[in-house]
Design a protein around this motif. Structure first.
Motif, PDB file in Angstrom:
ATOM      1  N   ASP A 751       0.824  -1.211   0.000  1.00  0.00           N
ATOM      2  CA  ASP A 751       0.000   0.000   0.000  1.00  0.00           C
ATOM      3  C   ASP A 751       0.859   1.263   0.000  1.00  0.00           C
ATOM      4  N   CYS A 752       0.232   2.350  -0.294  1.00  0.00           N
ATOM      5  CA  CYS A 752       0.903   3.598  -0.641  1.00  0.00           C
ATOM      6  C   CYS A 752       1.446   4.324   0.593  1.00  0.00           C
ATOM      7  N   PRO A 753       2.619   4.895   0.596  1.00  0.00           N
ATOM      8  CA  PRO A 753       3.590   4.897  -0.503  1.00  0.00           C
ATOM      9  C   PRO A 753       4.541   3.696  -0.409  1.00  0.00           C
ATOM     10  N   SER A 754       4.770   3.091  -1.525  1.00  0.00           N
ATOM     11  CA  SER A 754       5.695   1.958  -1.598  1.00  0.00           C
ATOM     12  C   SER A 754       6.037   1.730  -3.067  1.00  0.00           C
ATOM     13  N   TRP A 755       7.058   0.905  -3.306  1.00  0.00           N
ATOM     14  CA  TRP A 755       7.426   0.620  -4.699  1.00  0.00           C
ATOM     15  C   TRP A 755       6.350  -0.195  -5.399  1.00  0.00           C
ATOM     16  N   LEU A 756       5.680  -1.067  -4.630  1.00  0.00           N
ATOM     17  CA  LEU A 756       4.719  -1.956  -5.301  1.00  0.00           C
ATOM     18  C   LEU A 756       3.311  -1.397  -5.355  1.00  0.00           C
ATOM     19  N   TYR A 757       3.081  -0.288  -4.664  1.00  0.00           N
ATOM     20  CA  TYR A 757       1.735   0.287  -4.762  1.00  0.00           C
ATOM     21  C   TYR A 757       1.368   0.567  -6.233  1.00  0.00           C
ATOM     22  N   PRO A 758       2.245   1.228  -7.001  1.00  0.00           N
ATOM     23  CA  PRO A 758       1.882   1.445  -8.412  1.00  0.00           C
ATOM     24  C   PRO A 758       1.624   0.130  -9.152  1.00  0.00           C
ATOM     25  N   VAL A 759       2.370  -0.912  -8.786  1.00  0.00           N
ATOM     26  CA  VAL A 759       2.152  -2.209  -9.445  1.00  0.00           C
ATOM     27  C   VAL A 759       0.733  -2.698  -9.154  1.00  0.00           C
ATOM     28  N   THR A 760       0.274  -2.527  -7.910  1.00  0.00           N
ATOM     29  CA  THR A 760      -1.095  -2.957  -7.583  1.00  0.00           C
ATOM     30  C   THR A 760      -2.121  -2.125  -8.348  1.00  0.00           C
ATOM     31  N   MET A 761      -1.712  -0.929  -8.761  1.00  0.00           N
ATOM     32  CA  MET A 761      -2.632  -0.059  -9.515  1.00  0.00           C
ATOM     33  C   MET A 761      -2.494  -0.287 -11.031  1.00  0.00           C
ATOM     34  N   GLY A 762      -1.753  -1.316 -11.398  1.00  0.00           N
ATOM     35  CA  GLY A 762      -1.632  -1.643 -12.824  1.00  0.00           C
ATOM     36  C   GLY A 762      -0.553  -0.874 -13.556  1.00  0.00           C
ATOM     37  N   ALA A 763       0.371  -0.238 -12.824  1.00  0.00           N
ATOM     38  CA  ALA A 763       1.416   0.552 -13.495  1.00  0.00           C
ATOM     39  C   ALA A 763       2.290  -0.343 -14.362  1.00  0.00           C
ATOM     40  N   THR A 764       2.725   0.189 -15.483  1.00  0.00           N
ATOM     41  CA  THR A 764       3.656  -0.550 -16.341  1.00  0.00           C
ATOM     42  C   THR A 764       4.961   0.239 -16.531  1.00  0.00           C
ATOM     43  N   THR A 765       5.067   1.358 -15.811  1.00  0.00           N
ATOM     44  CA  THR A 765       6.301   2.143 -15.787  1.00  0.00           C
ATOM     45  C   THR A 765       6.451   2.669 -14.358  1.00  0.00           C
ATOM     46  N   ILE A 766       7.604   3.282 -14.069  1.00  0.00           N
ATOM     47  CA  ILE A 766       7.809   3.888 -12.749  1.00  0.00           C
ATOM     48  C   ILE A 766       7.203   5.288 -12.763  1.00  0.00           C
ATOM     49  N   TRP A 767       6.511   5.616 -11.702  1.00  0.00           N
ATOM     50  CA  TRP A 767       5.859   6.921 -11.633  1.00  0.00           C
ATOM     51  C   TRP A 767       6.795   7.959 -11.023  1.00  0.00           C
ATOM     52  N   GLU A 768       6.466   9.224 -11.319  1.00  0.00           N
ATOM     53  CA  GLU A 768       7.240  10.323 -10.756  1.00  0.00           C
ATOM     54  C   GLU A 768       7.019  10.425  -9.246  1.00  0.00           C
ATOM     55  N   ARG A 769       5.775  10.281  -8.853  1.00  0.00           N
ATOM     56  CA  ARG A 769       5.431  10.372  -7.429  1.00  0.00           C
ATOM     57  C   ARG A 769       5.043   8.992  -6.936  1.00  0.00           C
ATOM     58  N   TRP A 770       5.229   8.796  -5.642  1.00  0.00           N
ATOM     59  CA  TRP A 770       4.819   7.515  -5.072  1.00  0.00           C
ATOM     60  C   TRP A 770       3.337   7.283  -5.315  1.00  0.00           C
ATOM     61  N   ASN A 771       2.573   8.391  -5.365  1.00  0.00           N
ATOM     62  CA  ASN A 771       1.133   8.265  -5.597  1.00  0.00           C
ATOM     63  C   ASN A 771       0.700   9.138  -6.765  1.00  0.00           C
ATOM     64  N   SER A 772       1.383   8.996  -7.896  1.00  0.00           N
ATOM     65  CA  SER A 772       0.954   9.755  -9.078  1.00  0.00           C
ATOM     66  C   SER A 772      -0.531   9.502  -9.334  1.00  0.00           C
ATOM     67  N   MET A 773      -0.933   8.260  -9.134  1.00  0.00           N
ATOM     68  CA  MET A 773      -2.375   7.939  -9.190  1.00  0.00           C
ATOM     69  C   MET A 773      -2.803   7.586  -7.773  1.00  0.00           C
ATOM     70  N   MET A 774      -3.829   8.261  -7.290  1.00  0.00           N
ATOM     71  CA  MET A 774      -4.288   8.011  -5.928  1.00  0.00           C
ATOM     72  C   MET A 774      -5.123   6.723  -5.890  1.00  0.00           C
ATOM     73  N   PRO A 775      -5.261   6.150  -4.696  1.00  0.00           N
ATOM     74  CA  PRO A 775      -5.989   4.873  -4.625  1.00  0.00           C
ATOM     75  C   PRO A 775      -7.398   4.932  -5.229  1.00  0.00           C
ATOM     76  N   ASP A 776      -8.036   6.105  -5.224  1.00  0.00           N
ATOM     77  CA  ASP A 776      -9.403   6.158  -5.772  1.00  0.00           C
ATOM     78  C   ASP A 776      -9.411   6.433  -7.277  1.00  0.00           C
ATOM     79  N   GLY A 777      -8.226   6.365  -7.903  1.00  0.00           N
ATOM     80  CA  GLY A 777      -8.189   6.540  -9.360  1.00  0.00           C
ATOM     81  C   GLY A 777      -8.141   7.985  -9.800  1.00  0.00           C
ATOM     82  N   THR A 778      -7.870   8.897  -8.853  1.00  0.00           N
ATOM     83  CA  THR A 778      -7.717  10.304  -9.217  1.00  0.00           C
ATOM     84  C   THR A 778      -6.225  10.590  -9.402  1.00  0.00           C
ATOM     85  N   ILE A 779      -5.907  11.353 -10.411  1.00  0.00           N
ATOM     86  CA  ILE A 779      -4.508  11.730 -10.623  1.00  0.00           C
ATOM     87  C   ILE A 779      -4.086  12.699  -9.535  1.00  0.00           C
TER      88      ILE A 779
END
Ligand code: BGC
Length: 928
Positions: A751-779
């Motif tokens: 869970d956020c912030p962590s390296w794998l949080y973006p992975v759980t959100m379906g990321a396929t690249t590394i994000w600029e911010r730990w939470n570039s996409m928030m858990p509710d799907g808001t940028i």
């Protein structure tokens, strides 16, 4: 038992050998071994056979007693400009315990490689730079232009054995054709450099494209690119280097026997006209009008069918002051074609293409027939937000393509002089209602570096994280290392490149691209008025409101990146080449206070994007910025002093060693208590001080530090709390402090912030911010939110060296450090590195929780220093004053295939959170 096989030689760090920029290219070869190869093999001598072209010359053979196989000196007379030679190599050697050149067996010859010198002396590039006599859109964006020239080869220059080369560059970007056929497979050529100082040209062997018996057409399409296009955020600025698109090409055909050269160069006899591409801009994308297309513009035809005439006059531009050179780095190419995986409707009914991967490149439309005057629009974005295309992160970049139809079918359409960062594309105006996925594909564009390193382990989420790092590297190594590929930046931010340099050097051969970028950095830094400060983006492309800002971590790249490249390659030449830049930064650029540490009043990015900083104020993290900068300053000064020593500059080395010691004293007095607490007690601060070895040697200090870090990490419930400065070092520091399980716990947290949080959100690249996409799907509401920024992916360096277990023990990978430290729920890894000597591979497994086994491949001419996990000691605590004294055990092995086994107990898993005793422990969220 047999000698290893010698691979085809390579030259300098050049990607192909065609057009090396030196007359004495150093030669390297690697080895391939199998079960029949003599184990523990060492080279004792080599033979280089050089056959200058034409190959009717006798081969020259040079026999050298040496164990070197990487970047050995050119043994023959220097190459003349344009001169080529075939080179092959064989080696003698045997088991390292009995190496003797007498009884050494020679291997077979390598397959031959051709090396050819570039023009070498810039004055050999005589072509004029030309542009349209009438500039169609002088205020910009500049309308792309088409230049061309018809010609016949003179008698005597039409034979099959004629050497035919095209040397070409542009002020802007170009694509070139001969008789309608595209020359080469490059995109975004000539690439982006500090155009004021250095301008690359490309070289192509064009023999097969020339018509020997009839007329030929040499045709060039060119656009403004980075050279004249709008760059920089907040609206940016146009015409940073010039306000006219220019091209310069020199076609040379050499007579096979007389060596006479026939040359056709750009000059005022060329003609030009407008491209049907109306605009093509780095940020805003491309606008194309098919009604103005003339399919035959680049071929010889009886009559032009163009709506827009192509016979306008050209004028010569003044020759640029920049040095023309042929780069070592590979060009930007389409390295992969990704199919469109689905087409769906957005919430509001828009048609969206999904390429399944956040990537950098362009969409290719296979075939479509927009009606005369009808428009098809493509808008690119990295994410969807609440069911719609998420374009807010693009800021002032339009990132779109607009095609106006003519009623005729358009095949294989793509934007030519720009690129986008995207996974999703919104299509509007498709001719026949809804397009199908089959109508599109994406070309993945980046500098075509050689892949070197691979990593896999038993945990699929970690594998996805690693793949995301690789994809972010691919997307952001496009001619230069950039921060991001999508919004109105895409700039060579120095800090991003600095923190990611060790990771990138493992994944790909970065010597060409980063070596060139460092030369740009030096050129800009050492220019008048710069006060020895490297610009914060290289090439510098920010507004005048960005004065020379001396920034720790960012500008420290001047010292740290050459050191990283040296470590990856063993090439001291890069240290020599960058030496003035390093020294100038350290001695003149750093903005110091009275005691030599950073000026306490200077504003710094420091631990940029610490997740605790407010979204709108990313420099305002938890760790005292000056502490971060000063930790870096001590480290950078030490590294500089070691570089001086390596280069034999002993006086300077001593001076800067003393300087570093003095700075360290101030640092310790300023920031540390007597028993080892830091005044800014954060993950970043402690991790930096451990990794940069800034604590006094007393064991009590060090246990205080490691306990404080442990407590912070446990209290944070393993959430990451670091930004650009702390992220590359936090897992390293925990390992050094003897707490690898805590590092694994952080790595595997979901869970956020962590390296794998973006992975759980379906990321396929590394994000600029730990939470570039928030858990509710808001940028993320912050004003900069990219989904493709490699900096936080710097953790992969730890994956390679500590989880996988391999790193260079000394610069150049000749001595390999093998030191896997298993942990977490990872039960196996497989890490491979195609290094300067050949394949290094390490595969370990942990069965029944404690049975550790490992297979290791060490390439010929190398040794490995192996530390098994059971012998692991915390380097930060071990061997210091009052330490436990028991040194870590290492075994040295030679080349070949090795297996190891040991009993290993990793320790508490999963480690508990440190929290209020009256509250229940939160559920453990570890990725499986
Ligand atoms: C970039 C960074 C960069 C930073 C400087 C940002 O806008 O995207 O990655 O290093 O500015 O603080």
């Amino acid at each position: 038992m047999a000698s290893p096989t010698v691979t085809q030689p390579v030259f300098e760090h050049h990607h192909s050998g065609l057009s090396v920029n030196t007359s004495r290219p150093r030669i390297s070869w690697a080895f391939q071994a199998d079960e029949n190869t003599t184990p523990d093999w060492r080279q004792t001598a080599y033979e280089v056979e050089i056959t200058f072209h034409p190959t009717s010359h006798d081969p020259l053979v040079f026999n050298v007693t040496s164990d070197r196989s990487v970047l050995v000196p050119w043994p023959a007379r220097p190459l003349q400009p344009r001169e080529a030679a075939n080179v092959r190599v064989r080696v003698a050697g045997g088991p390292s315990r009995t190496p003797s050149s007498d009884d050494a067996q020679y291997s077979g010859w390598s397959s031959p490689a051709t090396v050819e010198a570039a023009l070498l002396d810039p004055s050999e590039f005589q072509a004029q730079f030309i542009t349209a006599a009438q500039q169609p859109t002088p205020q910009g964006p500049l309308r792309p232009l088409r230049f061309r020239k018809e010609f016949n080869l003179p008698v005597g220059y039409t034979g099959e054995t004629c050497r035919s080369r095209l040397y070409i560059t542009a002020l802007g970007l170009y694509e070139v054709y001969i008789n309608g056929q595209r020359v080469g497979d490059e995109y975004m050529a000539p690439g982006w450099t500090s155009y004021k100082h250095r301008l690359p040209y490309q070289v192509h062997d064009v023999a097969v494209l020339l018509n020997k018996t009839g007329p030929n057409m040499l045709a060039i399409e060119a656009a403004e690119g980075w050279y004249a296009g709008r760059l920089g955020f907040n609206g940016g600025k146009r015409f940073r280097w010039g306000d006219k698109i220019g091209v310069a090409a020199q076609l040379e055909v050499t007579h096979p026997t007389s060596s006479q050269r026939w040359t056709l160069s750009t000059d005022e006899t060329w003609r030009c006209g407008l491209s049907p591409v109306q605009t093509s801009e780095i940020y805003d994308g491309e606008v194309y009008d098919a009604r103005e297309e003339d399919e035959s513009w680049n071929k010889v035809t009886e009559q032009d069918s163009a709506q827009v005439p192509l016979d306008g006059p050209v004028v010569a531009l003044p020759r640029p002051k920049a040095t023309l050179f042929s780069p070592d780095m590979a060009p930007v190419r389409a390295t992969e074609v990704k199919p469109c995986v689905s087409v769906f409707q957005s919430k509001s009914g828009k048609t969206i293409l999904d390429f399944g991967q956040n990537l950098v490149g362009v969409v290719r439309i296979k075939s479509f027939t927009p009606a005369d005057g009808a428009q098809v629009e493509l808008r690119h974005a990295e994410v969807m937000e609440h069911g719609e295309l998420g374009t807010r992160p693009l800021k002032l970049a339009k990132a779109r393509c607009l095609v106006t139809g003519s009623g005729k079918t358009i095949d294989s359409w793509r934007a030519r002089f720009t690129f986008f960062g995207f996974r999703y594309v919104q299509v509007e105006g498709w001719p026949s209602g809804t397009p199908s996925a089959d109508d599109f594909e994406a070309l993945v564009l980046h500098t075509d570096m050689k892949r070197r390193g691979f990593f896999e382990c038993s945990n699929q989420s970690v594998n996805q994280l690693h793949q995301n790092v690789v994809w972010s590297m691919r997307g952001n190594f496009l001619s230069i290392p950039t921060d991001c590929p999508q919004r109105d930046e895409r700039l060579g931010w120095t800090g991003d490149a600095q923190v990611f340099a060790p990771t990138s050097a493992f994944l790909y051969d970065t010597m060409g691209i980063l070596g060139s970028w460092l030369e740009d950095l030096a050129a800009e830094q050492l220019a008048d008025g710069q006060k020895g400060i490297p610009p914060i983006t290289v090439p510098f492309a920010l507004g005048d409101n960005f004065p020379n800002m001396p920034q720790a971590i960012w500008a420290d790249v001047a010292v740290l990146m050459p050191d990283d490249l040296h470590r990856a390659s063993g090439d001291e030449a890069i240290l020599e080449r960058q030496f003035r830049s390093m020294q100038t930064w350290i001695e003149q650029g750093v903005d110091r206070g009275a005691n030599g540490l950073w000026n306490p009043d200077s504003w710094q990015f420091a631990d940029w994007l610490d997740p605790n900083a407010p979204p709108e104020d990313p420099a305002n993290g938890r760790t005292d910025p000056l502490l971060v900068c000063n930790a870096y300053l001590v480290h950078t000064t030490r590294v500089f002093s070691q570089i001086c020593r390596r280069l034999g500059k002993m006086e300077l080395a001593d001076k800067h060693k003393d300087g570093a010691d003095r700075l360290l004293g101030h640092f310790q007095r300023h920031y540390m208590t007597a028993d080892g607490h830091l005044m800014s007690s954060t993950q970043t601060a402690i991790a930096l001080c451990i990794t940069f070895d800034l604590y006094p040697p007393a064991k009590s200090n060090r246990t205080t530090a490691s306990s404080a870090l442990e407590r912070l990490v446990r209290t944070a419930n393993y959430h990451i709390s670091t930004g650009f400065a702390g992220t590359p070092v936090i897992t390293k520091a925990l390992t050094a402090a003897g707490k690898p399980q805590l590092a694994y716990r952080m790595l595997l947290k979901k869970d956020c912030p962590s390296w794998l949080y973006p992975v759980t959100m379906g990321a396929t690249t590394i994000w600029e911010r730990w939470n570039s996409m928030m858990p509710d799907g808001t940028i993320n509401p912050g004003h900069m939110t990219s989904f493709n920024h490699y900096a936080l992916g710097a953790v992969a360096d730890w994956l390679h060296a500590t989880v996988g277990g391999i790193s260079p023990a000394a610069p150049g990978w000749r001595t390999i450090r093998v030191r896997p430290v298993p942990g977490g729920n990872i039960t196996s890894t497989n890490v491979r590195f195609n290094g300067p000597y050949g394949l290094v591979a390490c595969e370990w497994q942990l069965k029944n929780e404690t049975d550790f086994s490992m297979k290791l491949t060490v390439p010929p001419n190398c040794t490995a220093e192996v530390t098994l996990p059971c012998d692991f000691r915390a380097s930060f605590l071990n061997g210091v004053e009052d330490g436990d004294g028991e040194a870590e055990k290492t075994t040295i092995v030679g080349s070949g295939f090795h297996t190891f086994k040991c009993e290993f107990v990793a320790g508490e898993w999963p480690p508990k959170r440190f929290g209020p005793p009256f509250l229940p422990h939160p559920p453990i969220d570890v990725a499986e």
